[in-house]
Design a protein around this motif. Structure first.
Motif: not given
Length: 823
Positions: A755-784
């Motif tokens: 995936l190119t940066d332009e493609q990632i920007t297109s598919i993540t527009a309007d906070e449609r989805l989020t790229f992460i690395r660790e499962g802890r990021e999902i829990q951190a987002a929930a706690s916020n």
């Protein structure tokens, strides 16, 4: 603070608050008042009357509140507020895990494949879940595969399923998989809903330019009562690669084989079949030579190996020819030497070899002199004198004497009955549905193909039989000549709604005096179909030297899809088959541009139209040495769809009931299963009856080789899910009694560009989805986020309290509230 409803449609129950009012009004009827002497002692005082009226009003309001409270509670309201975090722990979550199942997940550039990285990531993530969290497991391929549904709280079950994953194959459709996950979450109960997609970061499968796919996903999210969070994990970035650096996008070399195209799927012993495919090279900066191998039934034929030189981003066509001696199903493979992505180095096809192909030749213009008959040259080409083992067994019948016997209920275009009908005229309902016909086998089923040679027109019975025959997989060839009734063909055989082929006959054309000197011949450049390429001039064929003096001009129509049999109120699903008629294609044209050979499909069958007859009246084709080979190729092509063995993902597998199976009236039918590429059995579905009974498998979401075989005792436990998870070793594919099929996948996945940066920007527009690395990021987002809690428990407790109050107030009124008097 926010307030939402999980089931907002339940608020429609608020209309029920009018029921107590309606009941109250209906109970206030007018009665005749009769005064009598002692009635003055029963009259209530003014204060008592007011108290009774107030109690009645409170009882009415209480009953209205009960109904309203129940409707609100069933709507499942929930609130989110910061102060709720001090009350208790966060609610449980519903999680959908989507695993990329495309074959790039088998990339071996690192010590661990992306699929193995994804399994390790999920195993770690499962350990972070809280008791009560639910998990659904999907696999993103060309069609979404459900591995676990309904959701489970048993994480060990999820781990067991992950251990039995099928090898990555085909491509993936990520927007479709995400949409499917959002729809699954719309049926869950918890206030936290997550979708986690694990992939290798490849650009293929994201369809970033297809806005319709992403708009559909956005609409599904908006319609959800609880908006799910969508997370994407690039397992190659998130995983430990043992210190290895991943190759750059341009250095990700890969070689792959395109889909293998046989010249025919049905053949006979010793008849040559050509196999064509293309080898592609992506990535790299220098030319590379690769070897291409040819295998039959698992045996590599070393003498057929070819070497091809590929430039970066280049391709090369390869072709093999083989003659099969043994009858049955044969698996053919074209393979490359292994590279970092071995799953796309193989392309497969199945060929069915039969003893001889039975065909029916219907002569529309029989003559006293056999050589002048419409079928003389065809029959001579198929049944040469002295040939004891012909490849095709022809049966010739005169059109006027052609008795088609019994037919199924199939649609025909309601037209006046043709004269001299050989069977009783069917009763045709409005809309073209034939009724009152016996549900018996079609007499045409014993033929693999039918050729109508200059047949003027078809009777109702003949048209019904031919339509049913083609719809269920038969092949019909139409050779036009001077006897053709154009109106009958256009209004019946080629009708807009029910016709077998999307064409319309115009006029008979003849060569002009200027053309007569050079001759009108078949255009060599138009012979592009695999089964016609052997007749090209550069291959030494004389097919394109045949001269044509007359031919029918035809006009192409668009394809269509309709309900061909059964009605909307039919209970039998097999009687609601949608018949497809794709647009007709000109497979060969004359030098004038007029079509000579037109092909099309109707239902499961093939239809081929020749605009000039297969005799010597309008052309010199029977005098050419290629005429015999052309007639054989034509008939093999017509018969190929009846036992189609090479399909694409999503297309059903269909096979005729093996002849060894006893008929239903002779005892219990023999059971069959389709064995998938993963070794798992799939129950075969029965369709049709009698001699045309078919075995069908609809679920072909997993690409690879399938085998139809008899059901074994061990299959029952596997079909019911009671067998152990360990897979049994696969039997040899060429084993006796196993009919083979190949489900082909899209080869676009072989391009490993990330995936190119332009493609990632297109598919993540309007906070449609989020790229992460660790499962802890999902829990951190929930706690916020603000804590969420449902209120329906409290509402039901309040409902019970109101119900108790209503009972007590009613009891008080009944026990004498109305007889109290003022002091």
């Amino acid at each position: 603070m926010s307030f939402e409803l999980l089931n907002p449609w339940m608020l429609a129950g608020l209309a029920g608050v009018a029921l107590p009012v309606i009941a109250h009004l209906l109970s206030k009827k007018k009665y005749d008042i009769v005064s009598w002497g002692a009635m003055q002692f029963l009259k209530l005082g003014q204060e008592t009357r007011r108290r009774v009226w107030l109690e009645d009003l409170w009882l009415l309001l209480l009953r209205m509140a009960l109904i309203a409270w129940l409707a609100i509670a069933l709507a499942r309201p929930w609130v989110s507020a910061k102060w709720l975090g001090d009350i208790g722990p966060q609610p449980n979550r519903d999680i959908v895990l989507i695993l990329d199942g495309s074959y790039s997940m088998a990339w071996e550039a690192t010590s661990v494949t992306p699929q193995e990285h994804a399994v390790r990531w999920i195993d770690k993530f499962l350990g972070q879940l809280r008791p009560g969290d639910t998990v659904t497991l999907l696999e993103a391929r060309e069609q979404v595969r459900t591995l676990i549904d309904p959701p489970t709280r048993d994480v060990n079950r999820v781990r067991d399923v992950l251990k039995q994953l099928s090898p990555p194959t085909g491509t993936a459709n990520f927007p479709e998989a995400l949409s499917h996950a959002v729809k699954l979450l719309s049926r869950t109960n918890h206030l936290r809903r997550e979708v986690v997609l694990l992939t290798d970061g490849q650009s293929q499968g994201w369809f970033s330019d297809d806005s319709n796919l992403w708009l559909r996903l956005d609409d599904l999210k908006k319609q959800s009562s609880v908006t799910p969070h969508l997370w994407v994990v690039n397992v190659l970035n998130a995983a430990e690669t043992d210190g290895q650096e991943l190759p750059a996008a341009g250095e990700r070399l890969n070689f792959h084989v395109e889909r293998l195209q046989p010249s025919r799927e049905l053949s006979v012993p010793s008849f040559p079949i050509r196999f064509q495919t293309r080898v592609r090279f992506s990535g790299g900066s220098t030319s590379v030579t690769r070897q291409v191998h040819f295998e039959v039934d698992g045996q590599r034929l070393a003498e057929r190996t070819q070497s091809v030189t590929l430039a970066p981003g280049g391709e090369a066509n390869v072709e093999f020819e083989h003659r099969f001696e043994a009858t049955g199903s044969h698996l053919v493979r074209v393979t490359l030497d292994p590279d970092d992505l071995p799953t796309d180095n193989i392309s497969e096809a199945v060929i069915v070899v039969a003893e001889a192909v039975p065909v029916l030749l219907v002569d529309g213009d029989p003559r006293p002199e056999p050589v002048q008959s419409e079928t003389f040259f065809i029959h001579a080409a198929l049944a040469a004198t002295g040939n004891e083992t012909p490849w095709v067994k022809p049966t010739t019948v005169k059109w006027a004497e052609w008795n088609v016997g019994h037919v199924f209920n199939v649609p025909v275009n309601p037209k006046p009955t043709e004269p001299k009908s050989v069977v009783p005229k069917p009763n045709v309902k409005q809309g073209g549905q034939v009724e009152n016909l016996p549900h018996e086998p079609n007499d045409l089923d014993k033929y693999a193909a039918i050729v109508l040679a200059n047949v003027p027109k078809l009777t109702d019975a003949q048209l019904a039989a031919v339509t049913d025959y083609v719809r269920r997989g038969g092949g019909v060839g139409l050779a036009l000549g001077n006897q053709i009734d154009r109106d009958s063909y256009n209004h019946r055989l080629f009708a807009d709604e029910t016709g077998l082929l999307g064409v319309s006959l115009k006029d008979i054309e003849s060569e002009t005096p200027e053309q007569r000197e050079q001759g009108v011949m078949i255009s060599n450049a138009t012979l592009e179909s695999p089964w016609l390429q052997r007749f090209r001039a550069e291959r030494g064929a004389a097919f394109t030297t045949a001269r044509f003096s007359r031919w029918w001009s035809v006009e192409m129509k668009e394809g269509r899809r309709q309900k061909a049999e059964g009605s909307e109120d039919t209970d039998d699903e097999s009687e609601k088959v949608a018949v497809e008629r794709p647009a007709a294609i000109a497979l060969a044209r004359l030098q004038t541009g007029a079509p000579y050979l037109v092909g099309g499909q109707f239902g499961r069958g093939n239809v081929l139209l020749l605009t000039s007859p297969l005799d010597a009246d309008w052309n010199t084709l029977p005098a050419r040495p290629d005429f015999v080979a052309f007639v054989h190729e034509l008939l093999f092509q017509l018969a190929s769809r009846r036992g189609e063995r090479n399909v694409s993902v999503g297309q059903p597998l269909v096979s005729q009931m093996p002849s060894a199976a006893p008929p239903a009236e002779a005892g219990p039918p023999v059971s069959f299963v389709f064995e998938g590429p993963d070794g798992e059995p799939h129950e075969a579905k029965f369709s049709g009856d009698g001699a045309s009974e078919l075995l069908v498998l609809d679920d072909t979401s997993l690409p690879g080789v399938y085998a139809l075989r008899r059901k074994e005792p061990a299959d029952e436990q596997r079909l019911t899910g009671k067998a152990e998870a360990n897979r049994k070793p696969a039997k040899p594919l060429a084993a006796k009694g196993r009919e083979l099929f190949v489900v082909n996948a899209d080869r676009a996945e072989s391009n490993l560009a990330p995936l190119t940066d332009e493609q990632i920007t297109s598919i993540t527009a309007d906070e449609r989805l989020t790229f992460i690395r660790e499962g802890r990021e999902i829990q951190a987002a929930a706690s916020n986020e603000l804590p969420r809690y449902e209120l329906w428990q409290l509402l039901f407790l309040a409902f019970l309290a109101l119900l108790v109050g209503e009972v007590l107030l009613t009891r008080k009124l009944v026990r004498g509230g109305h007889v109290a008097a003022d002091s």
